[in-house]
Structures are given as structure tokens and as C-alpha cells.
Design a protein around this motif. Structure first.
Motif, PDB file in Angstrom:
ATOM      1  N   GLY A   1       1.224  -3.821   9.387  1.00 57.46           N
ATOM      2  CA  GLY A   1       1.721  -2.966  10.478  1.00 57.46           C
ATOM      3  C   GLY A   1       3.207  -3.182  10.662  1.00 57.46           C
ATOM      4  N   SER A   2       4.007  -2.274  10.077  1.00 60.42           N
ATOM      5  CA  SER A   2       5.470  -2.300  10.227  1.00 60.42           C
ATOM      6  C   SER A   2       6.104  -3.619   9.775  1.00 60.42           C
ATOM      7  CB  SER A   2       5.865  -1.974  11.671  1.00 60.42           C
ATOM      8  OG  SER A   2       5.409  -0.677  12.030  1.00 60.42           O
ATOM      9  N   VAL A   3       5.541  -4.204   8.712  1.00 62.71           N
ATOM     10  CA  VAL A   3       6.155  -5.421   8.162  1.00 62.71           C
ATOM     11  C   VAL A   3       7.407  -5.043   7.363  1.00 62.71           C
ATOM     12  CG1 VAL A   3       5.853  -7.353   6.546  1.00 62.71           C
ATOM     13  CG2 VAL A   3       3.972  -6.687   8.061  1.00 62.71           C
TER      14      VAL A   3
ATOM     15  N   HIS B   1      -9.453   1.047   5.230  1.00 62.55           N
ATOM     16  CA  HIS B   1      -8.117   1.164   5.832  1.00 62.55           C
ATOM     17  C   HIS B   1      -8.228   2.058   7.071  1.00 62.55           C
ATOM     18  CE1 HIS B   1      -3.949   2.261   6.486  1.00 62.55           C
ATOM     19  NE2 HIS B   1      -3.638   1.164   5.828  1.00 62.55           N
TER      20      HIS B   1
ATOM     21  N   LEU C   1       0.066  -6.917   4.329  1.00 59.97           N
ATOM     22  CA  LEU C   1      -0.239  -5.631   3.696  1.00 59.97           C
ATOM     23  C   LEU C   1       0.811  -4.654   4.224  1.00 59.97           C
ATOM     24  CD1 LEU C   1      -2.009  -3.862   1.914  1.00 59.97           C
ATOM     25  CD2 LEU C   1      -3.607  -3.601   3.808  1.00 59.97           C
ATOM     26  N   VAL C   2       1.681  -4.215   3.316  1.00 56.00           N
ATOM     27  CA  VAL C   2       2.897  -3.509   3.694  1.00 56.00           C
ATOM     28  C   VAL C   2       2.782  -2.042   3.304  1.00 56.00           C
ATOM     29  CG1 VAL C   2       5.413  -3.500   3.393  1.00 56.00           C
ATOM     30  CG2 VAL C   2       4.137  -5.651   3.149  1.00 56.00           C
ATOM     31  N   GLY C   3       3.076  -1.143   4.225  1.00 56.95           N
ATOM     32  CA  GLY C   3       3.057   0.283   3.914  1.00 56.95           C
ATOM     33  C   GLY C   3       4.451   0.766   3.553  1.00 56.95           C
TER      34      GLY C   3
ATOM     35  N   ASN D   1       0.869  -1.186   0.000  1.00 58.58           N
ATOM     36  CA  ASN D   1       0.000   0.000   0.000  1.00 58.58           C
ATOM     37  C   ASN D   1       0.901   1.230   0.000  1.00 58.58           C
ATOM     38  OD1 ASN D   1      -1.789   2.047   0.518  1.00 58.58           O
ATOM     39  ND2 ASN D   1      -2.375   1.339   2.573  1.00 58.58           N
TER      40      ASN D   1
ATOM     41  N   GLU E   1      -6.584   4.399   8.083  1.00 61.11           N
ATOM     42  CA  GLU E   1      -6.414   5.838   7.828  1.00 61.11           C
ATOM     43  C   GLU E   1      -7.689   6.444   7.227  1.00 61.11           C
ATOM     44  OE1 GLU E   1      -2.708   5.268   5.769  1.00 61.11           O
ATOM     45  OE2 GLU E   1      -1.837   4.644   7.680  1.00 61.11           O
TER      46      GLU E   1
ATOM     47  N   GLU F   1      -4.956  -5.074  10.588  1.00 64.16           N
ATOM     48  CA  GLU F   1      -3.926  -4.056  10.780  1.00 64.16           C
ATOM     49  C   GLU F   1      -4.159  -3.347  12.111  1.00 64.16           C
ATOM     50  OE1 GLU F   1      -2.027  -2.803   6.834  1.00 64.16           O
ATOM     51  OE2 GLU F   1      -3.758  -1.531   7.111  1.00 64.16           O
TER      52      GLU F   1
ATOM     53  N   ILE G   1       0.880   0.548  12.928  1.00 64.30           N
ATOM     54  CA  ILE G   1       1.019   1.084  11.571  1.00 64.30           C
ATOM     55  C   ILE G   1       1.951   2.283  11.557  1.00 64.30           C
ATOM     56  CG2 ILE G   1      -0.203   2.199   9.670  1.00 64.30           C
ATOM     57  CD1 ILE G   1      -2.615   0.491  10.308  1.00 64.30           C
ATOM     58  N   GLY G   2       3.027   2.155  10.811  1.00 62.45           N
ATOM     59  CA  GLY G   2       3.966   3.253  10.636  1.00 62.45           C
ATOM     60  C   GLY G   2       4.713   3.633  11.898  1.00 62.45           C
TER      61      GLY G   2
ATOM     62  N   LYS H   1       0.061   4.235  -0.119  1.00 60.32           N
ATOM     63  CA  LYS H   1      -0.585   5.380   0.547  1.00 60.32           C
ATOM     64  C   LYS H   1      -0.431   6.645  -0.323  1.00 60.32           C
ATOM     65  CE  LYS H   1      -0.024   3.042   4.911  1.00 60.32           C
ATOM     66  NZ  LYS H   1       0.106   3.099   6.360  1.00 60.32           N
TER      67      LYS H   1
HETATM   68  O1  13P Z   1      -1.068   0.604   6.933  1.00 57.00           O
HETATM   69  C1  13P Z   1      -0.294  -0.235   6.517  1.00 57.00           C
HETATM   70  C2  13P Z   1      -0.532  -0.927   5.251  1.00 57.00           C
HETATM   71  O2  13P Z   1      -1.816  -0.683   4.774  1.00 57.00           O
HETATM   72  C3  13P Z   1       0.933  -0.565   7.269  1.00 57.00           C
HETATM   73  O3  13P Z   1       1.804   0.475   7.124  1.00 57.00           O
HETATM   74  P1  13P Z   1       3.331   0.318   7.630  1.00 57.00           P
HETATM   75  O4  13P Z   1       3.853  -0.958   7.000  1.00 57.00           O
HETATM   76  O5  13P Z   1       4.028   1.540   7.130  1.00 57.00           O
HETATM   77  O6  13P Z   1       3.275   0.208   9.118  1.00 57.00           O
END
Ligand code: 13P
Length: 271
Positions: A227-229, A110, A247-249, A18, A112, A182, A187-188, A20
Motif C-alpha cells: 500500500g503506497s510503498v 488481491h 508488495l509494491v504496486g 505487482n 482488486e 494490504e 492502495i494507490g 497490475k
Molecule cells: O496493491 C498494491 C500491490 O499489490 C499496492 O499498490 P500501490 O503500491 O500502488 O499502492
């Protein structure tokens, strides 16, 4: 039940990036090209581990051209969609447009979107309906905040979101559904849920899907963790028998790092 370490998966793992609100269309193309080359060099088997990206809306046409032009096996989706198909909804994007761009998936709910845009479970359900109308596979995101986690209420909270977002939808319409767990606090933040936490919730989600629908549906549904993968923790997280992908941000914005995450089996084998 098979285990991942003996080389068999119950469900095809899915590694999804993702992006974002990062990467304009030119940057997005460069990132996708690099990702495709890196995975090609590694002889990645896309039938074995599916790889998807979720670029911003403004990148999708360019992504479609690249994927089609170069015959890439990476699939893509949208980060959100409107619950409406057309009309006076300034700034919203119809699932019909996304389908025209050959999107496979659409993220729904999501965290967010739920926090910044105050999206409710009911809206998520309407968005899932819209995705289904346009033959997009919904990827429903659910997960608790820090308060629920600290009070030990995380499973109850997350399953309520699941039930609320799927209310009145039937098993047949939901075929192919992907659920992404998530936890908002991970997350992040660099905080990552432990493999046991990810497995605990994925198992609870699967059990609930079995109660809401059928056991076959529950067993067929892929449940991801997000979440922080990173490449350094993905193998552990995906070690849980109910965790079918990530699901990786942030880490999906680096082609080499994301490719390493998609190649998580190499880490499993070397562990
Ligand atoms: O929200 C996320 C993926 O949709 C996770 O984000 P991060 O991997 O940056 O923590």
C-alpha cells in the motif's frame, strides 16, 4: 529473535512488484532488463533479499525467456490463477500453464480481485489449493477497507479473511505460504499505513497462524506489507520485526525506484 538493524533477518525479506494491468510484453521486458541492470550495478545479493515481479499474464512467456536467457536471479509470478485446472472457463488461466512458464508465485485474493471481481474467501482458498497442486507458492492478500479501519475493526476483519482463505488447508500443504497485508485504503492512494500499523497487523497475522497451525509455521511464514510503498518509506515500514517485505504496486513500474526499494537495507543502515 534477531533485529533487522543488526544485519540479521529472521526470514529472507521479499520485495515484490505487482505491475497490475500495466506494461505490455515489450514494455515489461524493457522494465525487467533495466531492473536487473540496476540491481546488478548495486551488487544486489538476491540470497539476502529476494526480488520478485508479478507481470500481466501476457508478459510471462517473455519474462521467462529473459530470466532464463540472461540467468537473472529475479523471480516472477502471476497476478491470479483459476481454481480449475482446465476446461470451459473462458478467460481464466490455469496454474498448470503458469507452472509451465516457471512461475514461482501466484497472487491470490488481491483486493482488486476481491472488489472488482467479487472474489470470496472460499474462492481464494480454492485458488490456493490450485496453486499448491501446481507447485506455485501462493501469496495470499488480505486487508481491511477504510470503514473497518475507522471503526477499529481492522484486525478482526483481516484475521477473518485469513481464516476464511486458509480454511481446511493444512500446514504441510501451505509450506512456503506468503501473506501480504494490504489495507485497501492505502492502495494507490498515497496513504500509507504507519510502521506501527503494519507491524500491529503483521504480528496479529503471525499470532493467528500460530493458533491455526504451529509456532514453527508461523515463524517461518513471510508477511509482507503493501500500500503506497516507496523508497522513501520502505525502511520505516520494514523496521517492524514481523514485516518481512513489501508488495509494491505503482512504484514497481519504475525500475530505479523499485531497485531502491529492494535495497531498503541501505536506508536502514543510513538511518
Ligand atoms: O496493491 C498494491 C500491490 O499489490 C499496492 O499498490 P500501490 O503500491 O500502488 O499502492
Amino acid at each position: 529473535m534477531t533485529s533487522k538493524t543488526d544485519g540479521n533477518f529472521d526470514r529472507t525479506p521479499l520485495i515484490a512488484g505487482n505491475w497490475k494491468m500495466n506494461m505490455d510484453h515489450a514494455q515489461g521486458i524493457a522494465l525487467l532488463q533495466k531492473l536487473a541492470w540496476t540491481l546488478k550495478d548495486a551488487k544486489h545479493d538476491f540470497q539476502r533479499v529476494e526480488v520478485a515481479v508479478f507481470p500481466p499474464f501476457t508478459d510471462l512467456r517473455s519474462v521467462q525467456s529473459l530470466v532464463e536467457g540472461d540467468g537473472l536471479q529475479i523471480v516472477y509470478g502471476a497476478q491470479d490463477l483459476s481454481d480449475q485446472d482446465s476446461g470451459a472457463y473462458t478467460g481464466d488461466i490455469s496454474g498448470e500453464f503458469l507452472a509451465k512458464l516457471d512461475c514461482t508465485y501466484a497472487l491470490v485474493g488481491h483486493s482488486e480481485r476481491r472488489t472488482v471481481h467479487h472474489e470470496s474467501d472460499e474462492q481464494c482458498r480454492d485458488k490456493i489449493r490450485a496453486a499448491i497442486r501446481h507447485k506455485l507458492t501462493p501469496m495470499l492478500c488480505i486487508g481491511e477497507g477504510l470503514d473497518e479501519r475507522q471503526s477499529g475493526n481492522h484486525v478482526t476483519f483481516t484475521l477473518e479473511q485469513l481464516r476464511g482463505s486458509l480454511a481446511d488447508l493444512n500446514e504441510k500443504e501451505l509450506e512456503g505460504l506468503v501473506v501480504a497485508y494490504e489495507p485497501v485504503w492505502a492502495i494507490g492512494t498515497g496513504e500509507v499505513a504507519g510502521p506501527e500499523d503494519a507491524q500491529e497487523m503483521a504480528a496479529a497475522i503471525r499470532e493467528e497462524l500460530g493458533k491455526l497451525y504451529s509456532e514453527d509455521f508461523a515463524q517461518a511464514t513471510r508477511i509482507l506489507y503493501g500500500g503506497s510503498v516507496k523508497s522513501s518509506n520502505v525502511a520505516n515500514i520494514l523496521g517492524g520485526s514481523d514485516v518481512d517485505g513489501a508488495l509494491v504496486g505503482g512504484a514497481s513500474l519504475d525500475a530505479e525506484e523499485f531497485a531502491k526499494i529492494a535495497r531498503f537495507e541501505q536506508h536502514l543502515l543510513s538511518n
